[in-house]
Design an enzyme around this catalytic site. Structure first.
Site, PDB file in Angstrom:
ATOM      1  N   ARG A  57     -26.068  -9.130  23.700  1.00 18.31           N
ATOM      2  CA  ARG A  57     -27.738  -7.750  23.158  1.00 18.31           C
ATOM      3  C   ARG A  57     -27.327  -7.453  22.346  1.00 18.31           C
ATOM      4  O   ARG A  57     -28.572  -7.888  21.468  1.00 18.31           O
ATOM      5  CB  ARG A  57     -26.441  -6.806  24.379  1.00 18.31           C
ATOM      6  CG  ARG A  57     -27.399  -6.008  25.629  1.00 18.31           C
ATOM      7  CD  ARG A  57     -26.314  -5.816  26.019  1.00 18.31           C
ATOM      8  NE  ARG A  57     -24.826  -6.417  26.828  1.00 18.31           N
ATOM      9  CZ  ARG A  57     -24.910  -7.995  27.451  1.00 18.31           C
ATOM     10  NH1 ARG A  57     -26.292  -7.682  28.521  1.00 18.31           N
ATOM     11  NH2 ARG A  57     -24.165  -8.528  27.090  1.00 18.31           N
ATOM     12  N   THR A  58     -26.230  -8.256  21.667  1.00 17.37           N
ATOM     13  CA  THR A  58     -26.215  -7.594  19.878  1.00 17.37           C
ATOM     14  C   THR A  58     -26.961  -8.070  19.720  1.00 17.37           C
ATOM     15  O   THR A  58     -27.916  -7.716  18.550  1.00 17.37           O
ATOM     16  CB  THR A  58     -25.065  -7.214  19.540  1.00 17.37           C
ATOM     17  OG1 THR A  58     -23.793  -6.620  19.752  1.00 17.37           O
ATOM     18  CG2 THR A  58     -24.364  -6.989  18.027  1.00 17.37           C
ATOM     19  N   LYS A  86     -18.640 -28.558   9.145  1.00 16.17           N
ATOM     20  CA  LYS A  86     -18.599 -29.972   8.340  1.00 16.17           C
ATOM     21  C   LYS A  86     -17.353 -29.134   7.574  1.00 16.17           C
ATOM     22  O   LYS A  86     -17.044 -29.611   6.451  1.00 16.17           O
ATOM     23  CB  LYS A  86     -19.687 -30.039   7.136  1.00 16.17           C
ATOM     24  CG  LYS A  86     -21.085 -30.674   8.266  1.00 16.17           C
ATOM     25  CD  LYS A  86     -21.685 -30.765   7.422  1.00 16.17           C
ATOM     26  CE  LYS A  86     -23.335 -31.610   7.833  1.00 16.17           C
ATOM     27  NZ  LYS A  86     -24.315 -31.399   6.652  1.00 16.17           N
ATOM     28  N   ARG A 107     -21.373 -11.565  13.396  1.00 13.45           N
ATOM     29  CA  ARG A 107     -20.191 -11.399  14.100  1.00 13.45           C
ATOM     30  C   ARG A 107     -19.149 -12.602  13.374  1.00 13.45           C
ATOM     31  O   ARG A 107     -19.655 -13.286  13.499  1.00 13.45           O
ATOM     32  CB  ARG A 107     -20.820 -11.317  15.595  1.00 13.45           C
ATOM     33  CG  ARG A 107     -19.879 -11.350  16.893  1.00 13.45           C
ATOM     34  CD  ARG A 107     -20.296 -11.841  17.632  1.00 13.45           C
ATOM     35  NE  ARG A 107     -20.602  -9.743  18.384  1.00 13.45           N
ATOM     36  CZ  ARG A 107     -20.743  -9.302  19.189  1.00 13.45           C
ATOM     37  NH1 ARG A 107     -21.085 -10.065  20.487  1.00 13.45           N
ATOM     38  NH2 ARG A 107     -21.382  -8.215  19.856  1.00 13.45           N
TER      39      ARG A 107
HETATM   40  C1  NCD Z   1     -19.322  -6.208  23.139  1.00 14.59           C
HETATM   41  C2  NCD Z   1     -18.497  -7.037  22.421  1.00 14.59           C
HETATM   42  O1  NCD Z   1     -18.959  -7.225  21.664  1.00 14.59           O
HETATM   43  O2  NCD Z   1     -17.181  -6.256  21.653  1.00 14.59           O
HETATM   44  N1  NCD Z   1     -19.957  -6.271  23.883  1.00 14.59           N
HETATM   45  C3  NCD Z   1     -21.542  -6.054  23.572  1.00 14.59           C
HETATM   46  O3  NCD Z   1     -21.163  -6.026  22.197  1.00 14.59           O
HETATM   47  N2  NCD Z   1     -22.022  -5.180  23.468  1.00 14.59           N
HETATM   48  C4  NCD Z   1     -18.201  -5.361  24.551  1.00 14.59           C
HETATM   49  C5  NCD Z   1     -17.388  -6.824  25.290  1.00 14.59           C
HETATM   50  O4  NCD Z   1     -18.205  -7.915  24.938  1.00 14.59           O
HETATM   51  O5  NCD Z   1     -16.733  -6.757  26.253  1.00 14.59           O
END
Ligand code: NCD
Length: 309
Positions: A57-58, A86, A107
């Protein structure tokens, strides 16, 4: 000048109530634009993403948000196919991405990763999840969902259930809720209570109670925010197995809730909400995912336009 222009989004703690409300009103504004007007907001701008952890989703909501406001995105969603394999450092990868894009979405498994990236990046950095620490854009999406679905945030009773130790969405949500007058009930297994190093900071911002029993609060809350047990963050599988399946929100629990209680979840869901809840009027987690696209479009529009759209 718009105060969000060229600013990093690293922690929800950097947003006060007025700033959150500004983002919400820009989200409302975006929703009123027709697709052609909407595509003018970030026309010709590029979002670069770097995902060192899995995401559905993100990443996709950032992608689709950017496309809906006329921009494009490029990036790495699986670092095993990048030069990280690498031995390239995060610092170099971020510097390179910031040459190819106007805003960077990161992320990473480590706490502090986004702040570090913001220091080396020439372009604004948006934290899309840093270790167990924070996930600020998810909190903005969660708060916006509450506001849209309940008509307000102030005055609500909010239950947060599941993995409160490792779930980063919980921390960002709690810091964000600290701007409002809310009554928060934290519900988790004893071993998954919120981390003691964060309780001081959270207590400064809001009142909360802690419990291991969902039944104690189920008939009283206006919002039930359910989270996944974060299996991958447990140092020991045995510890995970002890708490696996601790809470399952099914129709039996739903029948004890207030008629207008809404159920939220950042997703992905494993087994903590049974699928027969999905079709009830209380389930709002898919709407929540949709709001995420629009709140992210607003954030990108504000970050990339000197004069807000
Ligand atoms: C969450 C995350 O990555 O922290 N997911 C998300 O971004 N919707 C929650 C999760 O992974 O449980």
């Amino acid at each position: 000048m718009n105060e969000f222009y060229q600013k990093d989004i690293i922690s929800i703690k950097d947003f006060d109530k007025e700033q959150l409300e500004t983002v919400f009103s820009y989200t409302d504004k975006i929703l009123q634009l027709d697709p052609i007007q909407r595509r003018e907001i970030c026309k010709g701008k590029t979002l670069g993403y770097l995902f060192y952890e899995p995401s559905t989703r993100t990443r996709l909501s950032f992608d689709s948000a950017m496309a809906s406001i006329g921009g494009n995105s490029l990036g790495i969603s699986d670092v095993s196919s990048s030069s990280t394999q690498k031995g390239e450092s995060l610092s170099d990868t971020v510097k390179i991405m910031s040459i190819y894009s106007d805003v960077l979405v990161l992320r990473h498994t480590l706490d502090g990763s986004s702040r570090f990236a913001a220091e080396v990046s020439e372009k604004p950095v948006i934290n899309a999840g840093s270790g167990t620490e924070e996930h600020p854009t998810q909190a903005i999406q969660d708060l916006y969902t509450i506001k849209k679905e309940k008509g307000k945030i102030d005055g609500l009773k909010i239950g947060i259930v599941g993995d409160l130790k490792y779930g980063r969405t919980v921390y960002s949500l709690l810091y964000g809720l600290g701007n409002y007058d809310v009554d928060v009930r934290l519900i988790s297994p004893e071993s998954l209570r919120i981390r003691s190093d964060s309780t001081y900071e959270i207590k400064k911002r809001l009142d909360f109670s802690e419990s291991t029993k969902i039944e104690e609060h189920i008939d009283d809350v206006d919002v039930l925010y359910v989270t996944r047990i974060q299996k991958e963050r447990f140092p020991d599988e045995e510890e995970y197995l002890k708490v696996k399946g601790s809470y399952v929100v099914g129709l039996d629990l739903l029948n004890q809730m207030k008629d207008d209680c809404i159920i939220l979840h950042p997703l992905p869901r494993i087994d903590e909400i049974s699928t027969d809840v999905d079709k009830t009027k209380n389930a709002k987690y898919f709407e929540q995912a949709e709001y995420g696209k629009h709140t992210r479009a607003a954030l990108l529009g504000l970050t990339l336009n000197e004069i807000a759209f």
